[in-house]
Design a protein around this motif. Sequence first.
Motif, short mmCIF file in Angstrom:
data_model
loop_
_atom_site.label_atom_id
_atom_site.label_comp_id
_atom_site.label_asym_id
_atom_site.label_seq_id
_atom_site.Cartn_x
_atom_site.Cartn_y
_atom_site.Cartn_z
N TRP A 169 30.84 43.39 50.50
CA TRP A 169 32.00 42.77 49.87
C TRP A 169 31.98 43.00 48.36
O TRP A 169 30.92 42.92 47.74
N PRO A 170 33.13 43.24 47.75
CA PRO A 170 33.18 43.47 46.31
C PRO A 170 32.60 42.31 45.51
O PRO A 170 31.94 42.53 44.48
N VAL A 171 32.79 41.08 45.95
CA VAL A 171 32.27 39.92 45.22
C VAL A 171 30.75 39.96 45.20
O VAL A 171 30.11 39.67 44.17
N GLY A 231 33.18 47.33 35.94
CA GLY A 231 32.14 48.33 35.73
C GLY A 231 31.60 48.87 37.03
O GLY A 231 32.35 49.29 37.91
N PRO A 232 30.27 48.81 37.21
CA PRO A 232 29.65 49.43 38.39
C PRO A 232 30.04 48.75 39.70
O PRO A 232 30.00 49.40 40.76
N ALA A 233 30.45 47.52 39.67
CA ALA A 233 30.80 46.82 40.92
C ALA A 233 32.04 47.41 41.57
O ALA A 233 32.21 47.32 42.78
N VAL A 234 32.91 48.01 40.80
CA VAL A 234 34.15 48.56 41.36
C VAL A 234 34.13 50.08 41.45
O VAL A 234 35.12 50.70 41.79
N THR A 235 32.98 50.68 41.13
CA THR A 235 32.84 52.13 41.19
C THR A 235 32.25 52.52 42.54
O THR A 235 31.20 52.02 42.92
N SER A 236 32.94 53.43 43.21
CA SER A 236 32.45 53.85 44.53
C SER A 236 31.27 54.80 44.39
O SER A 236 31.04 55.38 43.32
N GLN A 237 30.54 54.99 45.47
CA GLN A 237 29.41 55.92 45.50
C GLN A 237 29.90 57.34 45.20
O GLN A 237 29.25 58.09 44.50
N ARG A 238 31.05 57.69 45.74
CA ARG A 238 31.62 59.03 45.53
C ARG A 238 31.92 59.25 44.04
O ARG A 238 31.63 60.30 43.49
N VAL A 262 28.34 40.17 41.79
CA VAL A 262 27.26 39.24 41.46
C VAL A 262 25.94 39.99 41.35
O VAL A 262 25.16 39.79 40.41
N ARG A 263 25.67 40.87 42.31
CA ARG A 263 24.41 41.60 42.34
C ARG A 263 24.24 42.51 41.11
O ARG A 263 23.14 42.64 40.58
N SER A 264 25.32 43.12 40.65
CA SER A 264 25.23 44.05 39.51
C SER A 264 25.39 43.36 38.16
O SER A 264 25.16 43.98 37.13
N GLY A 265 25.81 42.11 38.18
CA GLY A 265 26.03 41.41 36.92
C GLY A 265 27.39 41.72 36.32
O GLY A 265 27.69 41.33 35.20
N ASP A 266 28.22 42.43 37.06
CA ASP A 266 29.57 42.80 36.62
C ASP A 266 30.54 41.73 37.13
O ASP A 266 31.30 41.95 38.05
N PHE A 267 30.51 40.55 36.48
CA PHE A 267 31.25 39.40 36.99
C PHE A 267 32.77 39.58 36.93
O PHE A 267 33.49 39.00 37.74
N PHE A 268 33.26 40.38 35.98
CA PHE A 268 34.70 40.58 35.87
C PHE A 268 35.20 41.78 36.69
O PHE A 268 36.39 42.04 36.73
#
Length: 182
Positions: free
Chosen positions: A3-5, A18-25, A9-15
């Motif tokens: 899940w994106p949420v 950054g990396p939380a919304v970047t896909s592996q590709r 939380v895991r990456s520290g990208d609360f908003f």
Amino acid sequence: MEWPVVRQVRSGDFFGRGPAVTSQRTRAMTSRTLTADRVVQSVCPYCAVGCGQRIYVKDEKVVQIEGDPDSPVSRGRLCPKGSASEQLVNSPGRQTQVLYRAPHATGWQHLDRDTAIDMVATRFIESRRNTWQQRDDDGHPLRRTMGIASLGGATLDNEENYLIKKLFTAAGAVQIENQARI
């Protein structure tokens, strides 16, 4: 897949910017400019503004053209035409050989560059010789030819225009113009 949420939380990208919304590709992708062998500075070929370009070359082939942030003219910005310069260079329809169509011919033939330059020089001299006007009907000196004219392109800079003007004036041409877009 998580899940994106949870990723936020895991990456520290609360908003989620950054990396939380970047896909592996997306993370695996690299820019064409990173793999370039060299970068060459140039000037955009379209108008007389003279925007600076950085040309990225890999294996002697242009892979990307971008605005040059060091250019005092454009400071890294390019218009839509300048931004599409790479397509101009790498277009499969781009002519890379001299084509010549003889008078009354229906087809084109390939010429080597030296032959084409010799043909232009020969015709230039012949036209000047055949249309030279030393004096007018009243005996006033003219020392000109009306059989040669020059129309400069919009990408010529001041120095090139100066040299072309000097060349054609020395040859006796009167009709010398530069087609500037600005």
